[in-house]
Structures are given as C-alpha cells and as structure tokens.
Design a protein around this motif. Structure first.
Motif, PDB file in Angstrom:
ATOM      1  N   SER B 625       0.834  -1.208   0.000  1.00  0.00           N
ATOM      2  CA  SER B 625       0.000   0.000   0.000  1.00  0.00           C
ATOM      3  C   SER B 625       0.858   1.244   0.000  1.00  0.00           C
ATOM      4  CB  SER B 625      -0.901   0.006   1.230  1.00  0.00           C
ATOM      5  OG  SER B 625      -0.107   0.309   2.360  1.00  0.00           O
ATOM      6  N   GLN B 626       0.187   2.374  -0.177  1.00  0.00           N
ATOM      7  CA  GLN B 626       0.923   3.645  -0.252  1.00  0.00           C
ATOM      8  C   GLN B 626       1.470   4.045   1.092  1.00  0.00           C
ATOM      9  OE1 GLN B 626      -2.462   5.403  -1.883  1.00  0.00           O
ATOM     10  NE2 GLN B 626      -1.522   5.800  -3.874  1.00  0.00           N
ATOM     11  N   ALA B 627       0.798   3.634   2.173  1.00  0.00           N
ATOM     12  CA  ALA B 627       1.252   4.070   3.498  1.00  0.00           C
ATOM     13  C   ALA B 627       2.650   3.567   3.780  1.00  0.00           C
ATOM     14  CB  ALA B 627       0.287   3.570   4.565  1.00  0.00           C
ATOM     15  N   SER B 629       4.887   2.281   1.055  1.00  0.00           N
ATOM     16  CA  SER B 629       5.845   2.450  -0.031  1.00  0.00           C
ATOM     17  C   SER B 629       6.300   3.888  -0.174  1.00  0.00           C
ATOM     18  CB  SER B 629       5.268   1.941  -1.347  1.00  0.00           C
ATOM     19  OG  SER B 629       3.979   2.429  -1.522  1.00  0.00           O
ATOM     20  N   ILE B 630       5.428   4.850   0.103  1.00  0.00           N
ATOM     21  CA  ILE B 630       5.861   6.245  -0.063  1.00  0.00           C
ATOM     22  C   ILE B 630       6.927   6.619   0.958  1.00  0.00           C
ATOM     23  CG2 ILE B 630       5.129   8.645   0.053  1.00  0.00           C
ATOM     24  CD1 ILE B 630       2.759   8.006  -1.512  1.00  0.00           C
ATOM     25  N   PHE B 633      10.144   5.028  -0.210  1.00  0.00           N
ATOM     26  CA  PHE B 633      10.699   5.729  -1.349  1.00  0.00           C
ATOM     27  C   PHE B 633      11.419   6.995  -0.909  1.00  0.00           C
ATOM     28  CE2 PHE B 633      11.199   6.962  -5.590  1.00  0.00           C
ATOM     29  CZ  PHE B 633      10.782   8.277  -5.747  1.00  0.00           C
TER      30      PHE B 633
END
Lengths: 187, 692
Positions: B625-627, B629-630, B633
């Motif tokens: 999920s974005q929570a 991976s962001i 990154f």
C-alpha cells in the motif's frame, strides 16, 4: 596441521608466516624450489639458520625469472648484498612482494627500486632509457626512445624536477589499473 | 616518522644483524626516505593502540628486508602490553580469526575450479586471454547453481509428486484448444531418434526437458502442500534475480578498480612503460612476442599522435569529405545489420511454415533460423571490419565501434527471432482475430506454444555448440597444420590463428542470453548449458595451446572484466523483457503445462494469495500500500542524496590534494633556490671572515 617437517622450527615458520604473505605449505614449497636450484649448497636443516647464499646465475635461471628483462634488477633489489646473490630470506621476501596478496603500496615501492638503475632514489632520464630498452629489446630508435622518455616525465613528474621521485611514481601507479596484475609472479 | 639516527638508538634487536642489513642499501648518501621507518624506540604505553593492536597485519606490508621484519616482530613480542583482559581477549580472537582465514583461503584454493589451468593460460598468453577463461568459469558455476535451484524446487517435486496431487482449477477451455498429443505416431524410423535428439521433438518433447510436461497440480495434505505451478513461477523469477545479484556482485569488485583508476586522461605512456610488462609471463616464445607487443603499442601510440596532428591540420574541404565518407560507411554498416535481421525474419517464417516435415530435410528447416543467425554473426562483423578500414578512425575507436556493432548484431538478432515467433503465436498481436480467436493463441500451429519456444532455444544452444566444435575441428587445426608444414608465402602471411578475445566473449554472452530466454520454457536448459560450457572450456584450451599464437593487440584485463559483465547484463535485460512479456501478456496453452486454464501465467499468484492466512494477507497488503511504499521511497531518496553528496565531497578533496601536491613541488624548488642563493651570499662573507 600436524606436519612432521624438520626443516624449520615452529617459531621460524611462525615468523615467516607473519612476515610474508604465504601460508605454511607455500613456505615449505618455496623452500624446496630454492633448494632445487642448488641441492648441494642448501642444507635440509634450517633450524640453526645457516648462512647460505645462492649466486645470481642460479636465481636468474629459474623458469619464472629467466625471460624477465628485469631479472637482474629484481635480484639486486631483493638481495642482501645488492649484487643479486640471495639467501632464503631474500628469496621468500621477493616472492612475497610479487605474490597476489601484496598490497599496491608495497609493490609500488619495490617496483620503483627495480626501475631505479643507479640507486639514487630517483628515476631519472637515463634510468627510463634503460627501462625502455630492456622492455623493447633495443628495437626502438633513438628518437622514439627520447620522445617516450620525455612524455613519461611530462606525465608523471609532479614536482617538476625532471625526474621521478617515489611519490611521483606511487601517485602514477595509483591510477594504473593493471599494475597489481602485471607486477605479479605466479609460483 | 623517525629519522635515520634513531635507528642507532635501538638496543632491542641484534646489532650485528642490523649492521649486515644496512649494507643491503648500497645506496645514495642523500637518501632521506629509504623505508617508511619503523619507530624503534616506541614506548609501550603509547604504542598500545596502533603498534600492537594489529602487529602482524602491518608487519607484512612494511617494505623492510626479512631479517629486519623479524627483528621488529621480536621487539613487538617483547613489549608486554599493559592492557585489560577484554583487550587481550579481543586480540587473541583477531589472531585466531586471521589464522582461520588463512586456512580457509588454502582450503578454497583446493576447491577452485581449474585454477592451475588458468594460471598456465595466463602465464603463456597474458591477462587478456585469461580473463576470457575466468569469465567462462564464472558462467559455468552460475549455470550449475541455477540448475541446482531449478532441480530442487521444480524438477524433483515434479518427479516425486507426478502421480499425486489435485488439479488446481476446475475450469476448462474449448475442446479444440486442449488437443495436444506430442507422442510420435506410427512406426518410428530409428534415425528419427537422432533427429529428435537434435531438435527436441518426438520422444524428447513430452519430457521433463520442456514446459509441456509439468503438471497443473498441487500436491500434499493438510499439513504440507506444494503448489507446483506457483513453485515453477517463483523459481524462474528467483533464478533471474539470483543471476542479477551474482553479476552485480562480481561487477562491484571490477568497478571499484575501474572507478579508482578512472579519469586518468593522460598517463598512457608512463603506464605502458611501468606496468606494461607482465611479470608472470613465462614461455620464451611468449616473452619475445610480449616485447614485440610493447614495441608495437608504443609505435601505435606514437602513430596515433601523428595521425591526430595530421587530422588537426586538415583543411575544411578535406574534413567535409572525411565526415561524409564516415556517414556513408556508418549507413552501410547499419544497412548490413538490418539486412541480416530481415534475413532472420524471413528464415524463421519459412521454418515455421515448413515445420512438421520428416527426415533430414525437416531437420534442415528446423535449424534454418539458427543457421541464418550464425552466418550473419560471422559475416557481418567481417564486413564491418572492412568498412572500418575506410572510415579511418583512430585504432582504439575502431575496436570499440566494432565491439558495439557486434554486440548489437548478436543480441538484436536473437530479439528478431523471438519477435517472429511472437507474431506467429499471437497472430501478430491480434488475439481476437482469425485462428487466435478461440484460445487467444494460434492453437492450430502451436498446440503447446511454450514447448515450441523452448525447442527453439534448445536448438540455438545446441547449434551454437556444434558450430564451435566444427570450427575448431575443420578450420583451426587444419589451418595450423597448413601454416606449419607449408612454406608458401601465402601460408606465412596468413599465419597462425590468433585467439580473439572479444568475439569469443560475445559468443559466450550470446549463449548465456539464449539460456536465460529459454529458462521459462525449458527448465533443464541451465544444465545443458553447464555441460556445454565445460566442454567449451576444454576445447578452447586445447585450441589455444595447439593452434594459437599470442595476440599482438592485447586486450586489457582489468577493464575488460567489467566490460564483459556489462555486456552480459544487456543480455540479461533482453531475457527478462521476454520473460515479463510471456508471464503477463500471452495466454498460456490450454493443452499442456502447469499454467493451463489460467488467463495469464502471473494470475496464479493472486489466486494463491487468497489461500494464505488473513494476517499474512493483511501484512502483504500493507507492504504494497501507499502508506508503506511512499515513506520507503522517500527514505531511499534521502540515503541516495547522502551518498551522492559524499561522493562529490571526496572528488573535490581529491582534486584539492592533487593541486596541493603540485604546489608543494613548487615550494620545494623555491626553497632549494633560496638555499643556494643564501649559501652563495654566505660563502664570500665566510671567506672574508676567515681571511681576517
């Protein structure tokens, strides 16, 4: 490992292991290579440190060295008396520096001494000319030798005194990628 | 650094020994820095940290004669260090660790494959040729471990669970699509077995060699389950990742050397003079040739300089003519390469049309693409070489250009072959038209298209190997015999074979790329490749020693290792593109293989995903999920910026230190001049004083 060898004492072997880049087995193998050059001169018992020196002619006839154009200089640099006659210590020293594991600085130091024909701690133009002639078997013309020597001094001389000091040489070697693999004798 | 007088003060070692050794330096009286001098009169308290903490490591790299080193060692051992128990325990641990490392090194030396052969090759032919054989050995080991990986996770479970297990999905497809019967019909003539062995058809088609034999089953009971299709997929993906990691790890060491010594625009002559001679070179003939090589290289460099001077002195009209010639030649070379691609395209189409024919003619048609590729790979570089003569670039540029063209030709010709196959399998991409409408692939011609692709790769590998052997037996040995036994001018002019490292390495890269491309469809291909490369090693070694003379234009060994690995990465890139496309875009065959009845090969992963436990599913969802991976990154960006900043700082300090070195030299000269002037002024004063 339980070797029952009687050539060296355990302390001697330990000292050799600490002072060279060789393992026990390799040191013994090198001893036998040294002895093979002159079996009647080299005793089989080194425990009381006999003073045995092999003349340069025998060293220079080893298959690893006999085709090297710099063999005389190598023997002179590593020998105790500066004439090329080597004891076992010198022999081990020489092959330790020329082995795979020796670091770049150590090799560069001895390479500098090898190419310094007149032993004045500088590689001057005459040293370079001798090096070049040995490298190319005197097949370059005078002009070409002169041009190459000028170019070498141009490139490597940093303090602009017309000859290469140890620092200049080491600085140039740092940028040579092949040095470690060419300044290496497999034995 | 202690200066010379301090040596006399040392009383710890045998003075006689020292005396004898001082004689070794029969050198100048003005020498100041003979050895990086060892601080004899070192106090035990002060020396604790540096001198005694790593005594043995430093001892070996001090450039002192052996007996002096022994004396230093004695001194160090006699110093009783006043240290805590913790320190001495640590020191003992480091000492025993070092002994362990030395023993491990000896052990490893015994197990390294072919080390003696490589030593012999390097001694006789130099580092460049040796790097080719080292690269070949690396590929053998890589392929062998890949085979172990595949065998452990795919082959052995398939064999064990062959008759057991439940099919994964209950869906099925149209009757026509599931029609797959590879077993030969009727009476089989005996030589057909030989033909089948060479082309992968017949009795070899429905075997563990190809994709079609593996089952769409999941074996196991309540406590243990083994999902064969999932294992197949993950093994192939992991195989690619494993190869990538191995290559990059190996590139790391080579790159470190390349980066550390890079950026040296000048320094060619000094490096050639001081590092040109390979001290490991042993045979007499090789040394004579080595001297000729150095002579040749120096002359070539001088010649290049003359050419450059001449080129700079060209008039503008001559320049225009030269550039237009170069453009034309480049165009022609490019045209030749495109022509060979078209030839491969036509040959593959023709071969696929004629497939199914019996006998030796059928075999010829099967091998037609391989033949055309090999001919192209052989002829086009030859023609490009002739073109390069007209182009008149500098010799170093010519070599690089030739290599790049050859790499491009080899890898892209493989790509063209694959493209042609793809066109036929998916009806040129329109899976909803014509014969592909029913099953999403061309089921009439390819009831099991994966096996067919695997067969093509198998044939390429085999043909490559046979051609190598044939060239050896039919070209190289006779050439040597002719050259040695005839005394005609032509024979002497042709001369003995030279071992061309770049073209041989490209052959290896091509072979490995074919294996990578085919691994998904022919799981035993790494094993076949291992055996092939082992044979190749011995064959090339034999031809090297019997037929070849050392090359005049040597290939640099350190930079070349890095270059070989970069080219290998290109091949890996091509193979992974093919794999990703096959996994994600093309409909698997419904009549065979572990992925039948799935819309795409990759869709088994989501299907199996939902059979995992709830917490694992949530965890994996969270990672994707974005929570998660962001922030990850952003963190990696920060780390990368840090390393980039560090690199630029180091680069700047290197440049600064280099400038400082130059300044120091000038300072020294200035001071020397000052001293001379002052001494000149002093002497008349002194003389005047004395006279009075």
């Amino acid at each position: 490992m339980g070797n029952k060898q009687t050539i060296f004492t355990a302390q001697q072997l330990d000292a050799y292991q600490d002072c060279t880049y060789f393992t026990r087995k390799e040191i013994l193998r090198l001893f036998y290579r040294y002895r093979d050059l002159a079996p009647q001169l080299v005793p089989l018992d080194y425990t009381n440190q006999p003073d045995v020196k092999l003349p340069y002619e025998l060293i220079g006839s080893m298959p690893e060295l006999k085709d090297n154009p710099f063999r005389q200089r190598i023997a002179e640099v590593f020998s105790e008396d500066g004439e090329g006659n080597m004891t076992l210590d010198d022999f081990l020293d020489m092959f330790s520096v020329l082995s795979e594991m020796a670091p770049r600085d150590l090799k560069a130091y001895y390479a500098f001494k090898i190419y310094d024909f007149n032993n004045d701690d500088f590689i001057c133009k005459s040293d370079l000319e001798k090096t070049l002639n040995k490298l190319t078997r005197n097949e370059l013309t005078e002009d070409e030798v002169r041009m190459v020597c000028e170019k070498v001094i141009d490139e490597a001389d940093l303090d602009n005194d017309g000859r290469l000091s140890l620092e200049d040489f080491q600085h140039m070697i740092v940028r040579a990628p092949d040095f470690l693999s060419t300044f290496h004798i497999r034995i | 650094m202690a200066s010379k007088p301090q040596r006399h003060d040392s009383s710890n070692s045998d003075p006689g020994e020292q005396q004898a050794l001082r004689l070794r330096r029969v050198s100048s009286p003005v020498s100041t820095n003979n050895y990086p001098l060892f601080n004899w009169s070192s106090t035990p308290a002060g020396e604790d940290e540096e001198g005694n903490s790593r005594p043995h490591r430093d001892l070996r790299s001090i450039p002192l004669p052996m007996a002096l080193k022994r004396a230093v060692r004695q001194v160090q051992q006699m110093h009783v260090p006043v240290v805590s128990r913790m320190e001495s325990w640590k020191r003992n641990k480091t000492k025993s660790l070092r002994k362990l490392k030395d023993n491990a090194r000896e052990f490893h030396y015994i197990f390294t494959l072919w080390s003696k052969s490589l030593q012999k090759i390097g001694g006789n032919f130099g580092g460049g040729v040796q790097s080719y054989f080292v690269f070949l050995r690396f590929l053998v080991v890589l392929n062998f471990f890949s085979f172990l990986l595949i065998a452990g996770f795919v082959l052995i479970p398939s064999i064990v669970f062959r008759s057991v297990g439940t099919t994964l999905t209950n869906s099925s497809g149209p009757e026509k699509c599931m029609n797959y019967d590879p077993n030969p019909q009727g009476l089989v003539v005996f030589y057909n077995y030989f033909l089948n062995l060479l082309s992968g058809t017949g009795f070899m088609e429905y075997s563990y060699l190809f994709y079609g034999y593996y089952n769409n089953t999941m074996a196991g009971d309540r406590t243990f389950s083994y999902n064969i299709p999932l294992a197949y997929l993950f093994t192939v993906v992991f195989y690619f990742a494993f190869c990538l990691i191995c290559i990059i790890a190996r590139m790391g060491t080579a790159a470190r050397v390349a980066v550390a010594t890079g950026g040296s625009a000048g320094g060619n002559y000094s490096m050639m003079v001081f590092t040109g001679w390979d001290y490991g070179c042993m045979a007499d003939q090789a040394t004579k040739l080595k001297q000729k090589t150095i002579h040749y290289r120096l002359q070539v460099d001088l010649e290049e300089e003359r050419i450059q001077k001449r080129a700079a002195a060209l008039t503008s009209s001559q320049k225009i003519i030269l550039y237009s010639i170069r453009f034309l030649m480049c165009f022609i070379a490019f045209g030749l390469i495109i022509a060979s691609f078209y030839g491969i395209f036509v040959a593959t189409n023709f071969s696929q049309e004629k497939s199914g024919q019996e006998g030796f003619l059928g075999l010829f048609f099967e091998y037609l693409p391989s033949i055309v590729i090999t001919t192209g790979n052989f002829l086009v570089p030859l023609l490009c070489d002739q073109i390069a003569l007209i182009e008149q670039y500098a010799p170093s540029t010519t070599i690089i250009l030739a290599l790049l063209r050859a790499v491009f030709l080899r890898l892209v010709s493989l790509g063209v072959l694959l493209f042609t196959l793809w066109r036929q399998i998916t009806c040129e991409g329109q899976t909803n038209s014509g014969t592909c409408k029913l099953c999403q692939y061309n089921y009439e011609v390819y009831p099991c298209w994966e096996t067919r692709v695997g067969q093509e790769m198998y044939k390429l590998t085999l043909f490559d190997f046979l051609i190598n052997i044939a060239v050896l037996a039919l070209v190289e040995f006779p050439r040597r015999m002719v050259v040695d036994n005839s005394s005609s001018k032509v024979a002497q002019w042709v001369g003995r074979q030279e071992f061309m490292v770049p073209s041989n390495v490209l052959g290896l890269v091509y072979g490995q790329t074919v294996v990578w491309t085919g691994a998904l469809f022919c799981p035993l291909l790494p094993l076949i490749n291992t055996i092939k490369f082992v044979f190749l090693f011995y064959c090339k070694k034999v031809t090297l020693f019997y037929n070849c003379r050392p090359a005049l234009k040597t290939f640099r060994s350190t930079t070349s290792t890095f270059f070989f690995l970069v080219v290998l990465l290109f091949g890996w890139g091509l193979a992974i593109l093919v794999m990703i496309y096959s996994l994600a875009e093309i409909h698997p065959s419904m009549g065979c293989g572990p992925f039948r009845f799935f819309p795409y090969m990759w869709s088994i992963v989501p299907t199996s995903f939902y059979s995992l436990s709830k917490t694992t599913q949530e965890f994996l969802f969270f990672i994707g999920s974005q929570a998660f991976s962001i922030p990850l990154f952003v963190l990696s960006c920060v780390v990368m910026c840090y390393f980039i900043a560090l690199t630029s700082v180091y680069g700047k300090s290197v440049a600064l230190l280099r400038a400082q070195l130059k300044l120091e030299g000038r300072d020294k000269q200035f001071l020397v001049k000052q001293i001379e002037e002052l001494s000149r002024l002093q002497i008349p004063k002194h003389n005047a004083g004395v006279q009075d």
